[in-house]
Design a protein around this motif. Sequence first.
Motif, PDB file in Angstrom:
ATOM      1  N   GLY A 120       0.826  -1.250   0.225  1.00  0.00           N
ATOM      2  CA  GLY A 120      -0.089  -0.072   0.039  1.00  0.00           C
ATOM      3  C   GLY A 120       0.814   1.337  -0.032  1.00  0.00           C
ATOM      4  O   GLY A 120       0.051   2.305   0.272  1.00  0.00           O
ATOM      5  N   THR A 122       2.637   4.066  -1.775  1.00  0.00           N
ATOM      6  CA  THR A 122       2.575   5.000  -3.097  1.00  0.00           C
ATOM      7  C   THR A 122       4.065   4.977  -3.637  1.00  0.00           C
ATOM      8  O   THR A 122       4.809   5.349  -2.870  1.00  0.00           O
ATOM      9  CB  THR A 122       2.046   6.359  -2.999  1.00  0.00           C
ATOM     10  N   ILE A 432      -2.251   9.869  -5.209  1.00  0.00           N
ATOM     11  CA  ILE A 432      -3.080   9.435  -3.943  1.00  0.00           C
ATOM     12  C   ILE A 432      -4.502   9.504  -4.232  1.00  0.00           C
ATOM     13  O   ILE A 432      -5.368   8.501  -3.867  1.00  0.00           O
ATOM     14  CB  ILE A 432      -2.516  10.173  -2.738  1.00  0.00           C
ATOM     15  N   ASP A 433      -5.124  10.803  -4.827  1.00  0.00           N
ATOM     16  CA  ASP A 433      -6.182  11.014  -4.903  1.00  0.00           C
ATOM     17  C   ASP A 433      -6.962   9.890  -5.643  1.00  0.00           C
ATOM     18  O   ASP A 433      -8.088   9.345  -5.490  1.00  0.00           O
ATOM     19  CB  ASP A 433      -6.670  12.191  -5.479  1.00  0.00           C
ATOM     20  N   GLN A 434      -6.186   9.463  -6.689  1.00  0.00           N
ATOM     21  CA  GLN A 434      -6.978   8.679  -7.813  1.00  0.00           C
ATOM     22  C   GLN A 434      -6.996   7.314  -7.223  1.00  0.00           C
ATOM     23  O   GLN A 434      -7.793   6.323  -7.556  1.00  0.00           O
ATOM     24  CB  GLN A 434      -5.798   8.501  -9.108  1.00  0.00           C
ATOM     25  N   LYS A 435      -5.976   6.944  -6.220  1.00  0.00           N
ATOM     26  CA  LYS A 435      -6.108   5.869  -5.763  1.00  0.00           C
ATOM     27  C   LYS A 435      -7.159   5.430  -4.577  1.00  0.00           C
ATOM     28  O   LYS A 435      -7.793   4.510  -4.483  1.00  0.00           O
ATOM     29  CB  LYS A 435      -4.842   5.373  -5.000  1.00  0.00           C
ATOM     30  N   GLU A 436      -7.656   6.710  -4.236  1.00  0.00           N
ATOM     31  CA  GLU A 436      -8.576   6.900  -3.055  1.00  0.00           C
ATOM     32  C   GLU A 436     -10.090   7.207  -3.621  1.00  0.00           C
ATOM     33  O   GLU A 436     -11.135   7.040  -2.777  1.00  0.00           O
ATOM     34  CB  GLU A 436      -8.194   7.943  -2.144  1.00  0.00           C
ATOM     35  N   VAL A 438     -13.532   6.626  -4.719  1.00  0.00           N
ATOM     36  CA  VAL A 438     -14.540   5.508  -4.676  1.00  0.00           C
ATOM     37  C   VAL A 438     -15.368   5.453  -5.766  1.00  0.00           C
ATOM     38  O   VAL A 438     -16.090   6.430  -6.261  1.00  0.00           O
ATOM     39  CB  VAL A 438     -15.305   5.894  -3.297  1.00  0.00           C
TER      40      VAL A 438
END
Length: 477
Positions: A120, A122, A432-436, A438
């Motif tokens: 997990g 990045t 990070i935003d792209q991974k989070e 929903v």
Amino acid sequence: MPFNVRIVSTYPPRRCGLGTFSRDLANALEHFTGEIGHIRVAAIDHGNGPYHIPVDLIIDQYNPVSWRYATRDIIARAKESSNPTVVLLQHEYGLDPDEHGNDARGRNFVEMARAFRQQGLTTLVYLHTVLNEPDEHQRQVLIDLAQTSDGLIVTTECAIDLLEGPVYRIDHAKLKHIDHGIRMWHPSQFDRLGIKTAFGLRDMFLATTLGLLSPGKGITYGIQAYGRFVTESLTPAQRQRIVYLIAGQAHPDFVKADRGAPYREFTAQLDQSLHDTGLRWCRTQDLTQADCHAHDVVFLDTFLEEHLLLKLYAATNVMVLPYLNMEQMSSGILADTVGSGRAAITTKFHYAVELLHSNKPCPPGLVIGRYARGILVDPGPPGIEQIAQALDYLAFNPDKRLKMERQAHQRGHQMRWDNSAWALIQHVEFVIDQKEIVKGRGPEFHRDKPSIYERKSKTAAAMSPGESIPPLTTDED
């Protein structure tokens, strides 16, 4: 929430351009206290220590177990922090040996990236070499790094074109261009005349080649070109007021390789070039002790510490970079030359063409860059005459040279390390935003029928200029 940064790279006191890059990146990032927690470095070492903070882990370059231990330690320390950790792998083939010690044949960076991403973390990979014609191992390493990391970062836009092209076929969404930062960006930051006076170079024209010396730097061709310029362009009086300074020592790893045989061959080639040109030359460890009026070429045989390096950039009138590797995707020396507002004469390696010319094809021969920040020449023997012509042009046309300096300074302002560091921070936050994000704002569709858009695109690509796209027909027509 701020994020911690973990850099995996060589690092000072190891004398390596990549280590200098990582140090400057770390120094720039630490100023963004709202976005960055702490910065730590896992230093890839080959007997170069001792190290100090931010280095807290050491990787024995030729010990596979050391790479695995470092990977586990980085993961464990990331889990101990309340801040998320972002890993920046600084990839260079030459730092990645296989388990038998064969240089540039390893997969340590790939295995690291895979382990970090599985836990997990990045993980972004700076690529410092992207080859036009890689062998299968080299090609597969970059493909695997793209798959096992959250993205690849390059310092040239042409590297993106290459990576998403037919050789590598890496998804464009995985690629990001961020400028190579520069350490000195304003020409008035140092007083050029004052520095020249301190070095005993007052009222002298200074051509320089800076950095760690090796055969790939093309120094022998630079010397031959300078000899031709001196012979064909200068009077005896003018010859006493211009000097070619070659500053820096040979790369330590190169000096030690094969019991020093390649290094001895390299120095013999330098001596032969000096002899053939008839240039007067000397070698010194202190520039203030050299009689530059009495010599055409001065070798400053010392490691260029930061403060000395910046002074030499400031004192320079023309930087000569006769590099031989045209696939080189970055150059700290050229970046800092532009950032210092100095004109460059450089061969047409990828980074130089992009920085001084454009991403458009660069024709053969001597070319004044499209952005007038410097002059581009061909590598090897053809470059000898071209470098001589470029020196003649810049030495006897001060207005043109000063215009190049202004143009270089304007680009350099954009490349300051704080700007590059901020671009990196923004990219990290985006990743990070792209991974989070929903998923669930709408249903996901999986294609079962051919794409109308792709049909149109293929049709348009196959047509001659000026033709119109015929209307599409469907089974319902």
